[in-house]
Motif scaffolding. Structure first.
Motif, short mmCIF file in Angstrom:
data_model
loop_
_atom_site.label_atom_id
_atom_site.label_comp_id
_atom_site.label_asym_id
_atom_site.label_seq_id
_atom_site.Cartn_x
_atom_site.Cartn_y
_atom_site.Cartn_z
N MET A 1 47.97 41.37 45.64
CA MET A 1 47.95 42.11 44.51
C MET A 1 47.69 43.47 44.37
SD MET A 1 46.90 38.93 42.03
CE MET A 1 45.58 38.59 42.89
N GLU A 2 48.15 44.41 43.77
CA GLU A 2 47.76 45.78 43.77
C GLU A 2 47.21 45.99 42.35
OE1 GLU A 2 50.37 49.90 43.30
OE2 GLU A 2 51.11 48.61 44.72
N PHE A 3 46.06 46.71 42.39
CA PHE A 3 45.20 46.94 41.34
C PHE A 3 44.75 48.27 41.40
CE2 PHE A 3 44.42 42.45 42.17
CZ PHE A 3 44.73 42.00 40.73
N LYS A 4 44.95 49.28 40.09
CA LYS A 4 44.42 50.47 40.30
C LYS A 4 43.21 50.52 38.92
CE LYS A 4 48.25 52.40 39.38
NZ LYS A 4 49.39 52.98 39.33
N PRO A 5 42.26 51.54 39.15
CA PRO A 5 41.36 51.46 38.14
C PRO A 5 42.15 52.22 36.68
CG PRO A 5 40.39 52.60 39.91
CD PRO A 5 41.80 52.16 40.26
N ASN A 6 41.50 51.77 35.46
CA ASN A 6 42.00 52.49 34.29
C ASN A 6 43.49 52.08 34.04
OD1 ASN A 6 39.66 54.04 33.78
ND2 ASN A 6 40.45 55.47 35.43
N THR A 7 43.73 50.73 34.50
CA THR A 7 45.09 50.25 34.40
C THR A 7 44.86 48.65 33.97
OG1 THR A 7 46.02 51.57 36.12
CG2 THR A 7 47.36 49.45 35.31
N LEU A 8 45.55 48.39 33.01
CA LEU A 8 45.39 46.89 32.46
C LEU A 8 46.28 46.13 33.44
CD1 LEU A 8 45.19 47.22 28.66
CD2 LEU A 8 43.28 46.93 30.22
N LYS A 64 35.17 51.96 40.07
CA LYS A 64 34.62 52.14 41.60
C LYS A 64 35.03 50.73 42.34
CE LYS A 64 30.75 55.41 40.64
NZ LYS A 64 29.32 55.54 40.89
N SER A 65 35.76 50.09 41.60
CA SER A 65 36.05 48.90 42.40
C SER A 65 37.38 49.03 43.26
CB SER A 65 36.33 47.95 41.33
OG SER A 65 35.16 47.22 41.12
N GLN A 66 37.40 48.61 44.57
CA GLN A 66 38.67 48.69 45.35
C GLN A 66 39.45 47.28 45.10
OE1 GLN A 66 38.58 51.15 47.59
NE2 GLN A 66 36.80 52.09 46.39
N GLU A 67 40.95 47.71 45.37
CA GLU A 67 41.82 46.75 45.42
C GLU A 67 41.42 45.61 46.07
OE1 GLU A 67 46.30 46.44 47.13
OE2 GLU A 67 45.70 48.29 45.53
N ILE A 70 38.68 43.20 44.51
CA ILE A 70 39.33 42.42 43.52
C ILE A 70 40.31 41.15 44.06
CG2 ILE A 70 40.83 42.40 41.45
CD1 ILE A 70 40.03 45.34 41.19
N ASN A 71 41.08 41.53 45.12
CA ASN A 71 41.87 40.56 45.66
C ASN A 71 40.93 39.44 46.63
OD1 ASN A 71 44.61 41.07 45.63
ND2 ASN A 71 44.49 42.82 46.16
N LYS A 72 39.98 39.82 47.12
CA LYS A 72 39.18 38.84 47.59
C LYS A 72 38.29 38.10 46.72
CE LYS A 72 36.34 37.54 51.26
NZ LYS A 72 37.00 36.57 52.19
N ALA A 73 37.96 38.96 45.59
CA ALA A 73 37.35 38.02 44.51
C ALA A 73 38.36 36.73 43.87
CB ALA A 73 36.85 38.72 43.33
N PHE A 74 39.77 36.99 44.02
CA PHE A 74 40.28 36.02 43.35
C PHE A 74 40.57 35.06 44.47
CE2 PHE A 74 41.86 39.01 40.01
CZ PHE A 74 41.74 38.07 38.89
N GLN A 75 40.66 35.26 45.79
CA GLN A 75 40.72 34.49 46.81
C GLN A 75 39.52 33.40 46.98
OE1 GLN A 75 40.51 36.35 50.67
NE2 GLN A 75 41.17 34.54 51.68
N ILE A 76 38.34 33.98 46.70
CA ILE A 76 37.14 33.33 46.77
C ILE A 76 37.37 32.29 45.48
CG2 ILE A 76 34.74 33.25 46.46
CD1 ILE A 76 34.70 35.88 48.09
N ILE A 77 37.73 32.82 44.43
CA ILE A 77 37.64 31.86 43.27
C ILE A 77 38.60 30.75 43.55
CG2 ILE A 77 38.25 31.86 40.71
CD1 ILE A 77 37.32 34.80 40.62
N LEU A 78 39.89 30.95 43.70
CA LEU A 78 40.76 30.05 43.62
C LEU A 78 40.55 28.95 44.96
CD1 LEU A 78 43.98 32.16 42.64
CD2 LEU A 78 42.66 30.85 41.37
#
Length: 187
Positions: A1-8, A64-67, A70-78
């Protein structure tokens, strides 16, 4: 998944073959604890809803979060949640569909506000409750001040999404029926 700061982003996934992912009350709480531990350090959560066979989040990555974080966080959670459920239910295999979706709301104007309310209307639309504030596992209870725990960044939601701070105004706006066109656009 692609994530950028200041974007919902509207992030969602469901059970493989649309199967249940939450089997009891404790499962919902366990999933929420995973969100607190792994996701909230990287993202502001503006809305969420956990349904018996799927989930929705409205998030904004922190500056300051890196894409990859965030992807790793979702991977760990799921992954860790799936392992726990497989053990609990004496099952094997994938619990979630293969790809979690993350839809950027960067260029959609009012879509973010509509998405916020759509997330909260899920239990009502599914016939699980007669009033959105009755569903235990969504951020509605936070915004209506009927739950003490706070996962969501309310200040950001009020600022970015123009969400009313008044409880009755919030509920009135959240209960409005979405047009068919917007439903198609969202999911």
């Amino acid at each position: 998944m692609e994530f950028k700061p200041n974007t919902l982003y509207h992030v969602y996934n469901r059970g493989n073959n649309r199967q249940k992912i939450f089997f009891n009350y404790g499962n919902y709480l366990y999933f929420i604890k995973k969100i607190e531990k792994y996701l909230l350090i990287h993202c502001d959560l503006l809305a969420y809803c956990l349904m018996p066979n799927h989930f929705h989040f409205l998030i904004e990555p922190k500056e300051k979060s890196q894409e990859k974080e965030i992807n790793k966080a979702f991977q760990i959670i799921l992954s860790s949640y799936s392992q726990a459920i497989n053990k609990q239910e004496n099952r094997t295999g994938s619990l979630f569909q293969q790809h979690t979706k993350a839809k950027s709301l960067e260029h959609y104007g009012l879509y973010a506000e509509t998405c916020f309310h759509y997330i909260h209307q899920n239990p009502l639309k599914a016939g699980l409750v007669k009033e959105i504030e009755r569903w235990e596992f969504s951020s509605v209870k936070e915004y209506t001040l009927t739950r003490n725990e706070k996962l969501c960044n309310h200040e950001k939601a009020h600022l970015v999404l123009n969400i009313p701070k008044d409880r009755s105004e919030f509920l009135k706006l959240s209960k409005q029926v979405l047009s068919e066109k917007m439903k198609e656009f969202i999911f």
